[in-house]
Design an enzyme around this catalytic site. Structure first.
Site, short mmCIF file in Angstrom:
data_model
loop_
_atom_site.label_atom_id
_atom_site.label_comp_id
_atom_site.label_asym_id
_atom_site.label_seq_id
_atom_site.Cartn_x
_atom_site.Cartn_y
_atom_site.Cartn_z
N TRP A 40 82.62 4.71 47.63
CA TRP A 40 83.92 4.28 48.13
C TRP A 40 83.72 3.52 49.46
O TRP A 40 82.95 3.94 50.31
CB TRP A 40 84.82 5.51 48.36
CG TRP A 40 86.09 5.14 49.06
CD1 TRP A 40 87.17 4.50 48.52
CD2 TRP A 40 86.39 5.34 50.44
NE1 TRP A 40 88.12 4.29 49.47
CE2 TRP A 40 87.67 4.79 50.66
CE3 TRP A 40 85.69 5.91 51.50
CZ2 TRP A 40 88.28 4.82 51.92
CZ3 TRP A 40 86.30 5.93 52.75
CH2 TRP A 40 87.58 5.39 52.95
N ASP A 94 103.55 -0.63 48.65
CA ASP A 94 102.46 0.24 48.20
C ASP A 94 102.96 1.67 47.98
O ASP A 94 104.16 1.90 47.77
CB ASP A 94 101.29 0.15 49.20
CG ASP A 94 99.95 0.37 48.53
OD1 ASP A 94 99.60 1.54 48.28
OD2 ASP A 94 99.24 -0.62 48.23
N ASP A 95 102.09 2.63 48.04
CA ASP A 95 102.35 4.05 47.77
C ASP A 95 103.50 4.58 48.64
O ASP A 95 103.71 4.11 49.75
CB ASP A 95 101.06 4.82 48.07
CG ASP A 95 101.03 6.20 47.44
OD1 ASP A 95 102.05 6.61 46.85
OD2 ASP A 95 99.99 6.86 47.54
N ARG A 115 91.68 14.41 46.19
CA ARG A 115 92.87 13.83 46.83
C ARG A 115 94.14 14.52 46.34
O ARG A 115 95.15 13.89 46.07
CB ARG A 115 92.93 12.32 46.54
CG ARG A 115 93.80 11.53 47.51
CD ARG A 115 93.90 10.08 47.09
NE ARG A 115 94.60 9.30 48.08
CZ ARG A 115 95.70 8.59 47.83
NH1 ARG A 115 96.21 8.56 46.62
NH2 ARG A 115 96.27 7.90 48.78
N LYS A 157 100.34 -3.54 41.27
CA LYS A 157 99.01 -3.06 41.64
C LYS A 157 98.83 -1.70 40.99
O LYS A 157 99.55 -0.75 41.30
CB LYS A 157 98.92 -2.94 43.17
CG LYS A 157 97.59 -2.38 43.66
CD LYS A 157 97.56 -2.38 45.20
CE LYS A 157 96.41 -1.57 45.75
NZ LYS A 157 96.55 -1.37 47.21
N ASP A 176 96.72 1.39 40.50
CA ASP A 176 95.65 2.09 41.22
C ASP A 176 95.14 3.28 40.41
O ASP A 176 95.78 3.72 39.43
CB ASP A 176 96.20 2.56 42.58
CG ASP A 176 95.14 2.64 43.65
OD1 ASP A 176 93.94 2.66 43.32
OD2 ASP A 176 95.51 2.71 44.84
N ASN A 177 94.02 3.83 40.80
CA ASN A 177 93.43 4.99 40.13
C ASN A 177 92.43 5.63 41.10
O ASN A 177 91.37 5.08 41.32
CB ASN A 177 92.70 4.52 38.86
CG ASN A 177 92.50 5.65 37.89
OD1 ASN A 177 93.48 6.20 37.40
ND2 ASN A 177 91.26 6.01 37.63
N ASN A 178 92.85 6.79 41.67
CA ASN A 178 92.15 7.23 42.88
C ASN A 178 91.25 8.46 42.76
O ASN A 178 91.01 9.13 43.76
CB ASN A 178 93.17 7.44 44.00
CG ASN A 178 93.63 6.10 44.56
OD1 ASN A 178 92.82 5.19 44.75
ND2 ASN A 178 94.91 5.95 44.79
N CYS A 192 93.04 -1.63 40.71
CA CYS A 192 92.52 -1.05 41.95
C CYS A 192 92.05 0.34 41.57
O CYS A 192 92.65 0.99 40.71
CB CYS A 192 93.65 -0.99 42.99
SG CYS A 192 93.15 -0.23 44.55
N ASP A 244 88.28 -0.82 49.44
CA ASP A 244 89.18 -0.35 50.50
C ASP A 244 88.60 -0.66 51.87
O ASP A 244 89.28 -0.47 52.88
CB ASP A 244 89.41 1.16 50.37
CG ASP A 244 90.41 1.49 49.26
OD1 ASP A 244 91.03 0.55 48.72
OD2 ASP A 244 90.56 2.68 48.93
#
Ligand SMILES: *[C@@H]1O[C@H](CO)[C@@H](O)[C@H](O)[C@H]1NC(C)=O
Ligand SMILES: *[C@@H]1O[C@H](CO)[C@@H](O)[C@H](O)[C@H]1NC(C)=O
Ligand SMILES: *[C@@H]1O[C@H](CO)[C@@H](O)[C@H](O)[C@H]1NC(C)=O
Ligand SMILES: *[C@@H]1O[C@H](CO)[C@@H](O)[C@H](O)[C@H]1NC(C)=O
Ligand SMILES: *[C@@H]1O[C@H](CO)[C@@H](O)[C@H](O)[C@H]1NC(C)=O
Ligand SMILES: *[C@@H]1O[C@H](CO)[C@@H](O)[C@H](O)[C@H]1NC(C)=O
Ligand SMILES: *[C@@H]1O[C@H](CO)[C@@H](O)[C@H](O)[C@H]1NC(C)=O
Ligand SMILES: *[C@@H]1O[C@H](CO)[C@@H](O)[C@H](O)[C@H]1NC(C)=O
Ligand SMILES: *[C@@H]1O[C@H](CO)[C@@H](O)[C@H](O)[C@H]1NC(C)=O
Ligand SMILES: *[C@@H]1O[C@H](CO)[C@@H](O)[C@H](O)[C@H]1NC(C)=O
Ligand SMILES: *[C@@H]1O[C@H](CO)[C@@H](O)[C@H](O)[C@H]1NC(C)=O
Ligand SMILES: *[C@@H]1O[C@H](CO)[C@@H](O)[C@H](O)[C@H]1NC(C)=O
Length: 738
Positions: A206, A373-374, A460, A493, A495-497, A535, A557
């Site tokens: 990361w 965003d989030d 997370r 966007k 995402d996948n975290n 992302c 990031d």
């Protein structure tokens, strides 16, 4: 069986070459030839095995194989170069296909049955793949059969002659009466001769993606893999094999890339005779795929590109192939809007008021697309931080009292600076994930990847939805569709975290990927005018699988411009800069605390297809603010060249204090060079900046000394740039063909 035997016999006897164009089948000697590549293999007329003859520069004759001393334990198939190695029958090396039969036996024997040549390229059912019409690509399909277990293997070889690329995949069809299990499946397997080769790979983590590493291919296995469930930051499903003397601009290079977003394994195995077996496919730890009688398994596709013009030539073949024959998005060939993303500016501190005010500041910068965003969703569990709300894709009523539509109308009410075009709106989602603190998880605790009663380990604070389940696929399709339908949304966007931890079966990874591709195929087909950006905590899924559906991916990031330069140069080994998304962020940088000028930060980000800002414009210094108009002007000039031009690495930060990269426009009339100085130095002097990709006999005017010189001069002598004795300097140099 009788019919197929007759066909095979006829094929052996026939001497006439069948097929014109890039693929020739002379009997069962197969030749795939492109502008600068040949790939040759044949059927051994005694055993029916597929034998590799050549993969490299153009060579269309079949010549006798290397004479290997036969004696000791290593005999038979171990001493041959094979196309589709199976298990047993004297080959001691790793197999491309490993099947376990219901009896527990793992031996198989895939022998030639029939073949056909088709112009164009049939799509891979349910998986991403390269595509092209009959003038772009030709395909050879070879049917193999294991007549002990009644299993058929259908190998597909496609050649893109202009890109010197071979795309391979295979299907296993269980035509027997009992269940079998696929334990290993390498989409690309090739046995190269005893050559001295190094592997170039891109590894990282990361905020530290795409670092280039070289190692010698020695005896035994040189291998790396992803076990994260996704392609991941740790390794990318790409590697190149190069001669030790290969450079950026000369020498042989073979690049290999898997078009897949799940766990993978890449191996180069050198055996005692020196032959190198290359294997690229699923990670065996996450395979174990059951196949009932009548069922078919399809391997992901893998692409290999051959270059005799060094590592740069290999990269440009991948870039051209992926822009023209992989990425299906409407936007692949279009210039991208300059965007501002709310994340680094506001974090979770968002609501209609704070966002509309940020959008107003974005308007003043000249931004064309504003991205939320989030933090915007969650009713019972408001997404105020990363411990809750994920999975509940309803706008939070305290933050958006009237929902998304009127808010987005307010954003659209702004216009792009100096125009009457509305400011576009985009939104962030992370649809494959859920927080235990969510309504969704309370309603569907069984939708997450988990293994019986074992603990469901968090990363997370979140868990992974099992996208292999049809009900999860339907949930994602319907929630994302309703978000898009609820307001005027032009960009998403996705995402996948986190990675996958507990799976109930190893094959959950493969079924997850089939489910994910189904979902993304559905949404990109239903909404072709949305600009989709992938992302995954940065570049955790920057892979050719997702690039089939989406035109761009967030690269890392880490937005420290100096670190980013290394990351982007590494990414460009295989993926086109036009697919990279890169933003200017605030200083001191949040991760590295480094202060780098706005020009350098912008120049690094402008080397990408999608350029933007991720900061709060009101916090820009006066000096930074006054640099913005010229950055915006340069962005408008540069973007079309990044989208459709050719990319050259002139010097990389791994080995030079003065890294540089160049784009040449597709028409060849302009070139732009991005040149950097990392550390201030008293001595030595910077080396001359030697360019690439120009017409040696054409004249080009430059904007450094206003001189007009030949392409040969720029490429062979280079030009000298004047650097101040300060860290982190940058320049763009323009050449105009006269
Ligand atoms: C195929 O190639 C082999 C050499 O590998 C050669 O002996 C044979 O004659 C060729 N067959 C045909 C039909 O051209
Ligand atoms: C094939 O596609 C190319 C673009 O990749 C196009 O220029 C060409 O006309 C097409 N040819 C045929 C036969 O459809
Ligand atoms: C098919 O399998 C049998 C044994 O079941 C074997 O004797 C025979 O040689 C095989 N045929 C071919 C064409 O490989
Ligand atoms: C095996 O192949 C034959 C001939 O194509 C077909 O009739 C049969 O249904 C197949 N069996 C299975 C289990 O797929
Ligand atoms: C995108 O593609 C769709 C069909 O695939 C087409 O109808 C639409 O006009 C295209 N949009 C743009 C902006 O090119
Ligand atoms: C919106 O967010 C800002 C910044 O966090 C905050 O100051 C303001 O009170 C919020 N407004 C509403 C209506 O919640
Ligand atoms: C907007 O117009 C002003 C005045 O003509 C000009 O200075 C500025 O560069 C323009 N900005 C953009 C983003 O077009
Ligand atoms: C996260 O937000 C929730 C809801 O507002 C709040 O109760 C909780 O204290 C916050 N947690 C952290 C770690 O800030
Ligand atoms: C659930 O949310 C609360 C409040 O933010 C937090 O303290 C707790 O750690 C969260 N639980 C999990 C599993 O994330
Ligand atoms: C858009 O702007 C106009 C003119 O300033 C204003 O009358 C209108 O209410 C605004 N609409 C929205 C949705 O904010
Ligand atoms: C997408 O999936 C939905 C729900 O399964 C279905 O109704 C729709 O037809 C699909 N659309 C496309 C373009 O595949
Ligand atoms: C190059 O030409 C431009 C405009 O013609 C001028 O502004 C600039 O000073 C010149 N630069 C040099 C180094 O001569």
């Amino acid at each position: 069986m009788l019919v197929t035997l007759v066909i095979s016999l006829l094929a052996f006897l026939s001497d006439g070459a069948v097929g014109q164009g890039p693929i020739t089948a002379t009997g069962t000697n197969f030749t795939l030839t492109g502008d600068g590549v040949s790939y040759l293999f044949h059927v051994d007329r005694f055993s029916g095995d597929l034998v590799s003859d050549h993969f490299g520069g153009r060579a269309t004759d079949f010549t006798p194989p290397a004479a290997i001393y036969q004696g000791g334990w290593s005999d038979g198939l171990t001493n041959t170069r094979r196309e589709f190695p199976d298990v047993g029958r004297s080959d001691f090396r790793l197999p491309a296909i490993h099947i376990q039969h219901e009896s527990g036996s793992t031996v198989s024997e895939f022998l030639y049955q029939t073949h056909k040549v088709v112009e164009g390229k049939p799509p891979l059912p349910g998986l991403p793949s390269t595509y092209g019409n009959e003038s772009d690509v030709s395909t050879l399909i070879v049917n193999l059969y294991d007549n002990y277990s009644d299993i058929s293997a259908v190998l597909s070889y496609s050649i893109f002659p202009r890109e010197n690329a071979i795309a391979r995949s295979f299907q296993i069809i269980n035509n027997g009466t009992s269940q079998i299990t696929i334990e290993r499946a390498a989409s690309f397997s090739a046995d190269l001769p005893n050559l001295d080769l190094d592997m170039i790979e891109i590894h990282g983590d990361w905020a530290h993606e795409f670092n280039r590493v070289n190692r010698k291919i020695d005896y035994g296995e040189t291998t790396f893999r992803s076990t994260e469930g996704y392609s991941s930051h740790i390794h990318n499903p790409f590697f190149a094999l190069v001669s030790p003397s290969t450079t950026e601009t000369s020498g042989e290079a073979w690049g290999f890339n898997l078009l897949y977003t799940g766990s993978f394994q890449a191996t180069a195995e050198r055996f005692s005779h020196g032959f190198i077996r290359v294997l690229l496919g699923l990670n065996p730890l996450h395979t174990n795929i059951p196949l009932k009688p009548g069922e078919t398994f399809t391997s992901p596709e893998a692409v290999s590109v051959y270059s005799s013009t060094g590592i740069g030539g290999m990269s440009r073949s991948f870039h051209d192939l992926y822009r023209n024959h992989l990425s299906r998005s409407n936007y692949t060939h279009q210039i991208r809007p300059i965007l501002l993303n709310s994340w680094e500016g506001l974090g979770f501190e968002i609501n209609q008021t704070s966002l509309v005010s940020l959008a107003g500041e974005a308007e003043e910068l000249g931004v064309q697309l504003f991205v939320m965003d989030d933090g915007w969703f969650g009713v019972e569990y408001p997404r105020n931080n990363d411990s809750l709300g994920l999975g509940d894709w309803t706008p939070n009523p305290a933050k958006f009292p009237d929902g998304l539509r009127p808010f987005v109308q307010q954003v659209n009410n702004y216009t792009v600076l100096n125009t009457s075009t509305p400011l576009q709106f985009g939104i962030w989602v992370e649809p494959e994930m859920v927080d235990p603190n969510s309504t969704l998880y309370h309603e569907h605790p069984d939708w997450v990847l988990h293994s019986d009663r074992y603990q469901r380990t968090l990363t997370r604070n979140q868990l992974v939805l099992n996208v292999g389940l049809p009900e999860v696929q339907e949930f994602i399709i319907s929630t994302i569709s309703s978000i898009i339908d609820a307001a005027n949304i032009q960009y998403i966007k996705w995402d996948n975290n986190r990675g996958m931890h507990e799976m109930s079966r190893p094959s959950d990874d493969y079924s997850y990927m089939l489910g994910l591709y189904r979902v993304i195929d559905n949404l990109t087909t239903a909404y072709p005018n949305i600009l989709w950006e992938g992302c995954a905590s940065g570049g955790g899924r920057f892979d050719a699988g997702l690039l089939h559906y989406w035109p761009q991916h967030w690269t890392s990031d880490n937005t420290d411009a100096s670190n980013r330069l290394t990351i982007q140069m590494g990414t460009s080994l295989v993926y086109p800069p036009s697919a990279m998304s890169c933003h200017v962020s605030a200083i001191p940088n949040g991760l590295t605390h480094r202060n780098i000028s706005i020009e350098y930060r912008a120049h690094v980000a402008l080397m990408c297809g999608s350029f933007g800002f991720e900061l709060n414009p009101s916090e820009l210094s006066t000096e930074e603010g006054s640099a913005i108009p010229s950055i915006m002007e340069e962005a408008r000039k540069i973007n079309p060249i990044v989208i459709s031009g050719s990319f050259y690495r002139l010097a990389i930060p791994d080995t030079s204090n003065w890294p540089a990269a160049q784009f040449v426009s597709s028409a060849g009339d302009q070139a732009v060079v991005f040149a950097f100085q990392q550390q201030a130095t008293v001595k030595p002097a910077p080396p001359p900046l030697k360019m690439q990709g120009l017409d040696p006999s054409a004249s080009y005017r430059n904007n450094v000394d206003n001189g007009t010189y030949s392409g040969a001069t720029y490429m062979n002598a280079g030009i000298n740039l004047q650097w101040e004795t300060r860290d982190y300097q940058s320049k763009t140099i323009w050449l105009y063909r006269q």
